[in-house]
Design a protein around this motif. Structure first.
Motif, PDB file in Angstrom:
ATOM      1  N   MET A   1      37.259  32.873  31.054  1.00 37.58           N
ATOM      2  CA  MET A   1      37.646  34.159  31.313  1.00 37.58           C
ATOM      3  C   MET A   1      37.774  34.555  32.515  1.00 37.58           C
ATOM      4  SD  MET A   1      39.185  37.188  29.785  1.00 37.58           S
ATOM      5  CE  MET A   1      39.345  36.501  28.119  1.00 37.58           C
ATOM      6  N   ASP A   2      38.677  34.837  33.138  1.00 38.05           N
ATOM      7  CA  ASP A   2      38.585  35.267  34.521  1.00 38.05           C
ATOM      8  C   ASP A   2      38.691  36.794  34.502  1.00 38.05           C
ATOM      9  OD1 ASP A   2      38.853  32.671  35.627  1.00 38.05           O
ATOM     10  OD2 ASP A   2      40.921  33.139  36.029  1.00 38.05           O
ATOM     11  N   PHE A   3      37.935  37.359  35.696  1.00 40.81           N
ATOM     12  CA  PHE A   3      37.796  38.907  35.588  1.00 40.81           C
ATOM     13  C   PHE A   3      37.967  39.117  37.003  1.00 40.81           C
ATOM     14  CE2 PHE A   3      35.160  37.928  31.950  1.00 40.81           C
ATOM     15  CZ  PHE A   3      35.147  39.059  31.157  1.00 40.81           C
ATOM     16  N   THR A   4      38.956  39.512  37.185  1.00 44.17           N
ATOM     17  CA  THR A   4      39.568  39.889  38.511  1.00 44.17           C
ATOM     18  C   THR A   4      39.401  41.284  39.022  1.00 44.17           C
ATOM     19  OG1 THR A   4      41.774  40.446  37.852  1.00 44.17           O
ATOM     20  CG2 THR A   4      41.350  38.110  38.370  1.00 44.17           C
ATOM     21  N   LEU A   5      39.052  41.632  40.022  1.00 39.93           N
ATOM     22  CA  LEU A   5      38.793  42.914  40.654  1.00 39.93           C
ATOM     23  C   LEU A   5      40.157  43.343  41.231  1.00 39.93           C
ATOM     24  CD1 LEU A   5      36.992  45.410  41.113  1.00 39.93           C
ATOM     25  CD2 LEU A   5      36.562  44.567  43.414  1.00 39.93           C
ATOM     26  N   GLU A   6      40.829  44.408  40.646  1.00 46.22           N
ATOM     27  CA  GLU A   6      42.403  44.527  41.202  1.00 46.22           C
ATOM     28  C   GLU A   6      42.579  46.063  41.714  1.00 46.22           C
ATOM     29  OE1 GLU A   6      45.150  42.843  38.827  1.00 46.22           O
ATOM     30  OE2 GLU A   6      44.238  40.876  38.557  1.00 46.22           O
ATOM     31  N   VAL A   7      41.827  46.981  40.896  1.00 49.55           N
ATOM     32  CA  VAL A   7      42.056  48.210  41.476  1.00 49.55           C
ATOM     33  C   VAL A   7      40.607  49.019  41.533  1.00 49.55           C
ATOM     34  CG1 VAL A   7      43.096  50.380  40.838  1.00 49.55           C
ATOM     35  CG2 VAL A   7      44.255  48.303  39.997  1.00 49.55           C
ATOM     36  N   ILE A   8      40.622  49.856  42.594  1.00 47.24           N
ATOM     37  CA  ILE A   8      39.488  50.742  42.841  1.00 47.24           C
ATOM     38  C   ILE A   8      39.722  52.059  42.914  1.00 47.24           C
ATOM     39  CG2 ILE A   8      37.496  51.091  44.514  1.00 47.24           C
ATOM     40  CD1 ILE A   8      37.348  48.156  45.369  1.00 47.24           C
TER      41      ILE A   8
END
Length: 147
Positions: A1-8
């Motif tokens: 499972m990929d966990f992508t940081l997309e919004v801060i």
């Protein structure tokens, strides 16, 4: 499972002023500027070439579990990367951004930085990573995914 940081989520005191700053001075693209549910306006902006955005909103913090919400200007150390810091500096100063001159800490790739703050005082650095000119991050991630 990929966990992508997309919004801060970024704490700001004036959404319109922050949107205009990041769009006009820093060159981010406005992806969303709308009321996404009753009483919740979100402005999402993405740096050119980035897979991660910032989100501005006055009710964003109501949806998180923290006991306190961050104060506008309390984020420090946000970082952007560029392949050529001199070109980036010229582009940003031409837009009217108040930014430091590039500082080279060592001759190594990744050791040259410049700094700016947004109107609330959230602090950013821009790191020169020359390798990105020949190896864009999205290509490296694609190769990794296709392994």
């Amino acid at each position: 499972m990929d966990f992508t940081l997309e919004v801060i989520p970024l704490p700001v005191s004036d959404i319109d002023r922050a949107r205009d700053f990041y769009r006009d001075k820093v060159g981010f693209h406005v992806d969303i500027d709308q009321e996404v549910m009753p009483g919740m306006r979100i402005v999402q902006l993405t740096p050119p070439g980035s897979g991660c955005s910032i989100a501005l909103g006055d009710s964003i913090w109501d949806m998180t579990k923290g006991e306190t919400k961050p104060e506008p200007g309390s984020y420090q150390g946000l970082q952007l990367c560029v392949a050529d810091i001199k070109v980036a500096h010229a582009e940003l100063t031409e837009r009217g951004l108040e930014i430091s001159e590039p500082v080279q800490y060592t001759p190594d790739d990744g050791a040259t930085f410049m700094y700016f703050t947004d109107p609330d005082g959230n602090g950013w650095s821009i790191q020169e990573y020359r390798r990105r000119a020949t190896e864009p991050l999205h290509e490296l991630l694609s190769k990794q995914a296709n392994g």
